[in-house]
Design an enzyme around this catalytic site. Structure first.
Site, PDB file in Angstrom:
ATOM      1  N   LYS A 124       3.322  -3.132  -2.223  1.00 34.34           N
ATOM      2  CA  LYS A 124       3.780  -3.482  -3.441  1.00 34.34           C
ATOM      3  C   LYS A 124       3.235  -4.843  -3.534  1.00 34.34           C
ATOM      4  CE  LYS A 124       6.637  -0.096  -4.764  1.00 34.34           C
ATOM      5  NZ  LYS A 124       6.974   0.565  -5.707  1.00 34.34           N
ATOM      6  N   LYS A 147      -0.064  10.054  -3.944  1.00 33.11           N
ATOM      7  CA  LYS A 147       1.332  10.466  -4.257  1.00 33.11           C
ATOM      8  C   LYS A 147       1.790  10.347  -5.662  1.00 33.11           C
ATOM      9  CE  LYS A 147       5.228   7.793  -4.527  1.00 33.11           C
ATOM     10  NZ  LYS A 147       6.750   7.487  -4.150  1.00 33.11           N
ATOM     11  N   LYS A 207       6.160   7.070 -10.112  1.00 30.67           N
ATOM     12  CA  LYS A 207       6.500   6.645 -11.727  1.00 30.67           C
ATOM     13  C   LYS A 207       5.700   5.363 -11.903  1.00 30.67           C
ATOM     14  CE  LYS A 207      10.858   7.027 -10.479  1.00 30.67           C
ATOM     15  NZ  LYS A 207      12.054   6.488 -10.122  1.00 30.67           N
TER      16      LYS A 207
END
Ligand code: ATP
Ligand code: MN
Length: 329
Positions: free
Chosen positions: A111, A194, A197
């Site tokens: 992130k 993966k 969202k």
């Protein structure tokens, strides 16, 4: 009877990865166990959602949950921010969680790379909040996808550390759960690792059949194998991985054979894959359309869920405060 807990970040609609990684396992468990399912709106704050959209997203996720088969008569469904005890436990746990171990978490490093302009402390302490989510109900089992394995490991470590520090046997060490099988990871259709969202590569439970056909058709392929029994490149393996969760054994065996014999026709495979995905998502989508407009019912579910979740959570907080030495005058 085990205590089971699972949750999903309210950062968008639910996708096939959420369904097979978490939801479906959870739904299978709600008959036999004490189950909690929550909408992780506090977790969504790490990416600074627009206040005008926050509630809309929470509502979407709630509707998706119910439509997918979580039954509020059997399970406790609640919104994370309706249970302030979670934030309190997060604060206490943070005092026993170290910068070094947080900074080397895989998800944090990813992130931080993706949003270098917003590497906030919430992002760093995400595993503490997740541990608080689980420990607030002292859960035994946590149905999650493979991406959450490391966070569960950290939760166990934090629980053990708390018990050791205060010399108690209070918190259980929860396990990531997928019916005794390996945790799964549903890949994206863009050849990436993966479905997620925040990756923008999702097939949503709410997608129309047309959208699903379009997305599957666009999936990355090539001109097919030239050597019998060759190893599949990742982007092809991904199609098979999705097929393994939505299609019958016969269908899967058929395309494995075609692959091995170098007779692969991707057009056929994609058509079959889209059909099988639609068979899973269609009934869910139909229920989403009905539930979306039933504000009265959604309000009732959220209110009752919050009440039940707080009952369990406040007991934990009372115990934890006592263990830590807080006393009233
Ligand atoms: P975000 O990008 O906001 O983190 P996400 O798509 O990763 O969203 P989460 O809300 O973080 O979804 O995850 C909810 C649950 O769904 C977790 O249990 C997670 O393990 C599972 N999950 C998410 N993506 C996948 C996937 N591709 N395969 C299997 N399980 C998944
Ligand atoms: Mn995630």
């Amino acid at each position: 009877m085990d205590i089971v807990l699972s949750g999903i970040r309210s950062t968008g609609n639910l996708h096939l990865g959420n369904y097979y990684g978490a939801l479906q396992n959870f739904i299978k468990m709600q008959e036999e166990n004490k189950c909690f399912f929550f909408i992780a709106d506090l977790h969504s704050l790490t990416t600074h959602p627009d206040p005008a959209m926050l509630h809309e997203n929470v509502k979407n996720v709630l509707v998706n949950y119910l439509a997918a088969g979580i039954d509020p008569e059997k399970s406790v469904i609640y919104v994370q921010s309706d249970v302030p005890e979670i934030s309190e436990l997060y604060l206490y746990l943070n005092m026993h969680v170290y910068m070094g171990e947080l900074a080397k978490t895989v998800s944090f490093k990813e992130k931080a790379r993706k949003q270098p302009e917003n590497v906030n402390a919430g992002l760093l302490t995400y595993p503490t909040l997740m541990a608080a989510d689980i420990m607030i109900h002292n859960a035994d089992k946590v149905p999650v996808g493979k991406d959450q394995e490391q966070h569960l490991e950290m939760t166990r470590r934090f629980a053990r550390r708390f018990n050791n520090f205060y010399n108690v046997e209070y918190f259980k060490e929860p396990v990531a759960y997928n019916f005794g099988q390996e945790l799964i990871k549903i890949p994206g259709l863009d050849g990436s690792g993966k479905m997620g969202k925040s990756e923008g590569n999702c097939i949503y439970l709410a997608d129309s059949p047309k959208e699903i056909e379009k997305k599957v058709k666009r999936a990355l392929t090539d001109s097919g194998p030239t050597e019998p029994n060759s190893v599949k490149p990742d982007y092809i393996e991904n199609l098979f991985t999705i097929m393994r969760v939505v299609s019958t054994d016969e269908v899967i065996a058929h395309y494995e054979e075609k692959w091995n014999a170098c007779e692969m026709r991707y057009g056929d495979m994609k058509k079959q894959l889209a059909t099988d995905i639609i068979a899973v998502t269609s009934p869910i989508r139909e229920r989403i359309i009905v539930l979306e407009n039933d504000t009265e019912y959604l309000r009732k579910v959220a209110r009752e869920g919050a009440e039940q979740a707080r009952e369990s959570a406040s007991k934990t907080i009372r115990d934890v405060r006592e263990i830590m030495g807080f006393k009233g005058f």
